[in-house]
Structures are given as C-alpha cells and as structure tokens.
Design a protein around this motif. Structure first.
Motif, mmCIF file in Angstrom:
data_model
loop_
_atom_site.group_PDB
_atom_site.id
_atom_site.type_symbol
_atom_site.label_atom_id
_atom_site.label_comp_id
_atom_site.label_asym_id
_atom_site.label_seq_id
_atom_site.Cartn_x
_atom_site.Cartn_y
_atom_site.Cartn_z
ATOM 1 N N HIS A 74 20.718 17.129 0.799
ATOM 2 C CA HIS A 74 20.272 18.070 -0.232
ATOM 3 C C HIS A 74 19.743 17.229 -1.393
ATOM 4 C CE1 HIS A 74 21.589 21.155 -3.555
ATOM 5 N NE2 HIS A 74 20.277 21.040 -3.451
ATOM 6 N N TYR B 154 16.383 21.016 1.195
ATOM 7 C CA TYR B 154 17.512 20.924 2.115
ATOM 8 C C TYR B 154 16.979 20.494 3.479
ATOM 9 C CZ TYR B 154 19.660 23.870 -1.472
ATOM 10 O OH TYR B 154 20.116 24.378 -2.661
ATOM 11 N N TYR C 93 14.387 23.429 4.262
ATOM 12 C CA TYR C 93 14.166 24.509 3.310
ATOM 13 C C TYR C 93 13.722 23.913 1.977
ATOM 14 C CZ TYR C 93 17.201 26.935 6.663
ATOM 15 O OH TYR C 93 17.761 27.460 7.808
ATOM 16 N N GLN D 211 12.673 30.506 -2.622
ATOM 17 C CA GLN D 211 12.351 29.803 -1.387
ATOM 18 C C GLN D 211 10.855 29.942 -1.111
ATOM 19 O OE1 GLN D 211 13.015 30.793 3.135
ATOM 20 N NE2 GLN D 211 14.970 30.079 2.304
ATOM 21 N N ARG E 220 10.284 27.490 4.716
ATOM 22 C CA ARG E 220 11.378 27.274 5.661
ATOM 23 C C ARG E 220 10.732 26.792 6.950
ATOM 24 N NH1 ARG E 220 12.919 32.139 6.615
ATOM 25 N NH2 ARG E 220 12.407 32.389 8.810
ATOM 26 N N LEU F 205 22.906 27.413 1.158
ATOM 27 C CA LEU F 205 21.640 27.547 0.455
ATOM 28 C C LEU F 205 21.886 28.224 -0.881
ATOM 29 C CD1 LEU F 205 19.399 28.583 3.480
ATOM 30 C CD2 LEU F 205 19.336 26.413 2.241
#
Length: 479
Positions: free
Chosen positions: A185, A259, A268, A275, A278, A339
């Motif tokens: 992360h 991520y 992500y 967001q 993805r 998340l």
C-alpha cells in the motif's frame, strides 16, 4: 544573561550556517535547530527559561539562549520505532496518538504509549479510533532523503517543510531498497500543475529489470508490468478529456493511494478518496471502465509465451512537472487487504433503522457492526446488540465510533508547539517547561503532558505564527 547578550547568538547564527553545514554529519546526532529566518545550527535543547531556549552545540564553545518566538523547528535523526500492531487515536486538531488501547467509554479512553505511559484522552476531542495491522516500511519518507538515491543522472530534490520539492522538468527519480512483501500500500500527496506525471515502481529488480509501474497524470492512469524483458500493459484509464485543460497552470493537490497485490494480480488506484482504476492481471481485455483501453501491441492468446517475474527489492518514484512539483506524506505499508472506507450509505442498518444504536464497529472487510461496544481484557472488541453478541480481534477491526457526529466538539486549540515522536505520534501542546530531559506542557485532549527529549524526531514552534503557517501549508513558499 543580559538582553544584549541574549540577542548575540541570533546574530551569530548567520555566521554559523555554513559551519553547521560543514559539521552536519557529526552534528546530526544532536539535531538541527532552524530559525524562522531559515538560518540553522546543529545542537540540542537543554532548558527553557523566560521564553529563551538554552541550546548546546558542538560548534559553539558554550550554551546559548535562543528566543522561542524566533524558532521554526528542531529536527533529529532519531529513527522511527514502528510496531506491527497498534491503536491509532486521531484528534480534531490533527494530532495522532499511537499505542495500545487499554480502556474506553463514551467520555474518555486510556492509551498506553512508549513515551508517556498511560494517557487519558478526552473523547470530546477524538475524531477517529482505529487499529492498524499494516506493517510500515516507510513513514513520512519525504521528511528527509535518508536512505534514498537518485537514479541515473537525475537531481536530488530539495527537502522543505516535510516535502520533496522537484524543480522544473528535471524528471527526478528516487530509489530505496527494502524487502518487499507481495502486497503493498503506497500513499502520498502531490502538489502539481496540470502538466504533472508521477511514476511509482514496485518490486524493481536490478538484474532482470522486472518491475510493476503505475503512472498517474491528469490525462490518464496506467499500469504496466515488465517480466523478463517483456513489457505488458495491464490497464489504462483516461482521466481528463475537457478541452484547454493544459493551459491551466494553477497549483493543485492530489492525494494518491495505490494498492498492489502482485501474486493475485489485483491493483487499485484512488485519487482524493475516489477509486479511479481497478486492474486485474490475467483478465483479457477487461472493461472495468468504459474508457479503458488495451495495448495494441500486447501479446496474448494461445501463442503467448510465459514470462517469469522475479521480484526485486527496489522501490522507485519519479516525478515530472513543467513547473515545480512537491511530494509529501509518503508512506509505504504492507497492505492488509483493506480498501478505503465505503460510503456511509453502505451502512444499511444505519440508513433504514433509525432506532438502531449509533455505536458502530467498522471491520477491515467493510462490514459494520452496531451495538454496545466494550474493550475486553485481552484487547479484543465486544459488540452486543439485540441480534448478536460477538467478540472481534482488533486485527479485523478498522475503526470504531461511540459518539454521534453532533456530539463531537471542535477542539479549542491554543497550542504553540507540535511534537513528532519516534513512535509516529504527533502531539500539540502549550509548552510550559524544558527540564530534566523532558518537554512539559498542556494538551486540550490529554491535560498535562511530559515528553522525553530522546523520543523526539521533530518539534515545530510558533504554531500560531501567520508567516510560518503559510510556509507549512504551501511547500513552495521559501523563507
């Protein structure tokens, strides 16, 4: 010491600045004291008397007194001591407290810390109570350049006010090494114009050049993977499509969260809490977003050849902007699979059952438990309602809340000093004394506070100074 003699050290600092730089490696163990004017001196604080701070320095023959109102900050080389499991208490004034949660009720909580023992915290000043099992590899990395090198012939950035200042279009690239787990992360903030680009390189290997590269700009976000010399575009998302967007040269801030799970191939990207991408590796021509494109040169189908990916231990970041750009608050953690928060609307019980308890526990997977919250002797969280009675380990808990939003009170903060500690805590206090190797003062949320000097990583003075406030809020402002 007479007023004239007390002013002498301030005048003398200008002459000491170059000498301090020459002695910097040896003096780093002491710390570096910076004035509001930008002048600096290696040294350590000893005592506070009548608004004068007594300072000892290796380059001075005797201690000197510096007027507190002339100070900007003190930094030291004390390393971070990062635990793998801890509680996080965030206050309304921006302070953060790290430790072990020992007790809590609707009015107060108690937090065991490495520097202050058992601290009582007034819940009126608490904004967030959370738990974090993400192991940190880098915390606030932009506070210095320690451990970083430049790639190729790129220039090292300037460090100022906790930021890396990247001048003009020099395409700055920095690298550091650590043993990277398969899930990471990465988070940071960037001040930029519309012409910016930021590249993040993960699992970079010196020998094979294997790496996972994420690129974000105002135009697009893109994810690429290099395996055994083979370049593969995993996904691409168009961002800004309005006309004439490039002509806007105003400075903006973007908060980036990336991520990455290399083994599962899941990635992500979040910008400013939203967001925007993805990506799932291995899915052919995935159309998660309508404007996502595939690489026309991509080798796929039954004739595709396997490409081994040997992960390396180099993390790199490169920034470009036609104007100046600044990176700050950079953290790299071992991702625990969680998340960012889902919207409050996803709390179905709270949305439709107005009689349900306002006390709630948010789990790492996004689920919400409502009911009476209590802390067990073994540190686990118990949630009891009319429908269930469950005990949850804190490793599965993201955060908890026991107060209605309207019950929270804005903190009346008259602090003049902000202290950054080795355990990651940030505490704002009204400084009353420096004696016996400790800073003593008062916090609105904690009451009386005593902090060992040996636990300090940085101290910011004169928090209410309009001049310093502007400098600290905008990394491009110089002294």
């Amino acid at each position: 010491m007479s007023p004239t003699m007390k002013q002498a050290p301030l005048l003398f600092l200008s002459a000491c600045t170059l000498l301090a730089a020459a002695h910097f490696p040896a003096a780093r163990a002491e710390g570096v004291i910076t004035l509001k004017s930008g002048e600096s001196l290696p040294g350590k604080i000893d005592a506070l008397q009548d608004q004068y701070l007594k300072v000892q320095s290796r380059i001075l023959s005797r201690p000197v007194d510096l007027k507190v109102e002339e100070l900007d900050q003190i930094t030291s080389s004390v390393p971070l001591a990062i635990p793998e499991q801890f509680s996080i208490i965030r206050l309304e004034n921006g302070d953060e407290l790290y430790g072990t949660l020992k007790s809590l009720d609707a009015e107060s909580l108690q937090l065991e810390t490495s520097w202050g023992g058992l601290l009582p915290v007034n819940r009126n000043h608490v904004r967030y109570i959370g738990f974090d099992k993400q192991k940190a590899y880098l915390r606030n990395a932009t506070e210095s350049l320690q451990g970083w090198t430049s790639a190729g012939n790129s220039m090292l950035p300037e460090c100022r006010n906790g930021s890396w200042i990247m001048r003009g279009s020099n395409n700055t690239e920095l690298q550091t090494k650590f043993d990277m787990p398969p899930r990471l992360h990465v988070q940071f903030s960037v001040y930029h114009t519309n012409s910016f680009r930021v590249h993040v390189f993960l699992w970079n290997d010196d020998n094979s050049q294997n790496k996972v590269e994420m690129t974000v700009s105002l135009e697009k976000a893109e994810l690429n993977k290099v395996s055994s010399g083979h370049h593969k575009t995993i996904g691409r998302v168009k961002r800004q499509t309005e006309r004439n967007w490039y002509s806007d040269k105003g400075v903006k801030r973007s908060d980036v969260q990336f991520y990455a799970d290399r083994e599962k191939g899941n990635y992500y990207l979040y910008l400013n809490g939203k967001q925007i991408a993805r990506w799932e590796e291995g899915k052919e021509l995935q159309n998660i977003f309508e404007n996502e494109e595939a690489d026309e040169e991509e080798e796929d189908g039954k004739d595709a050849k396997p490409h081994d990916f040997k992960p390396g231990n180099i993390l790199g970041i490169r920034g470009y902007d036609s104007q100046n750009m600044a990176l700050n608050n950079m953290n790299v953690l071992e991702w625990n699979g969680a998340l960012p928060y889902p919207p409050e609307e996803q709390d179905i019980v709270g949305k439709y059952d107005r009689e349900s308890s306002t006390d709630k526990v948010m789990l790492v997977n996004g689920d919400v438990l409502r009911g009476s919250i209590s802390l067990q002797e073994d540190g686990r969280i118990r949630v009891k309602s009319n429908h269930y009675d469950v005990i949850v380990p804190t490793s599965k808990v993201r955060s908890l809340n026991q107060k209605k939003e309207e019950e929270k009170k804005a903190a009346q903060d008259n602090s003049d000093v902000r202290v950054f500690l080795a355990d990651q805590s940030i505490v704002s206090i009204r400084l009353d004394a420096v004696r016996d190797g400790r800073l003593e003062g008062h916090s609105s949320a904690l009451g009386k506070v005593s902090i060992p000097i040996q636990s300090l990583r940085k101290v910011l003075f004169n928090l209410q100074s309009p001049e310093l406030k502007k400098q600290r809020e905008n990394p491009f402002l110089g002294r």
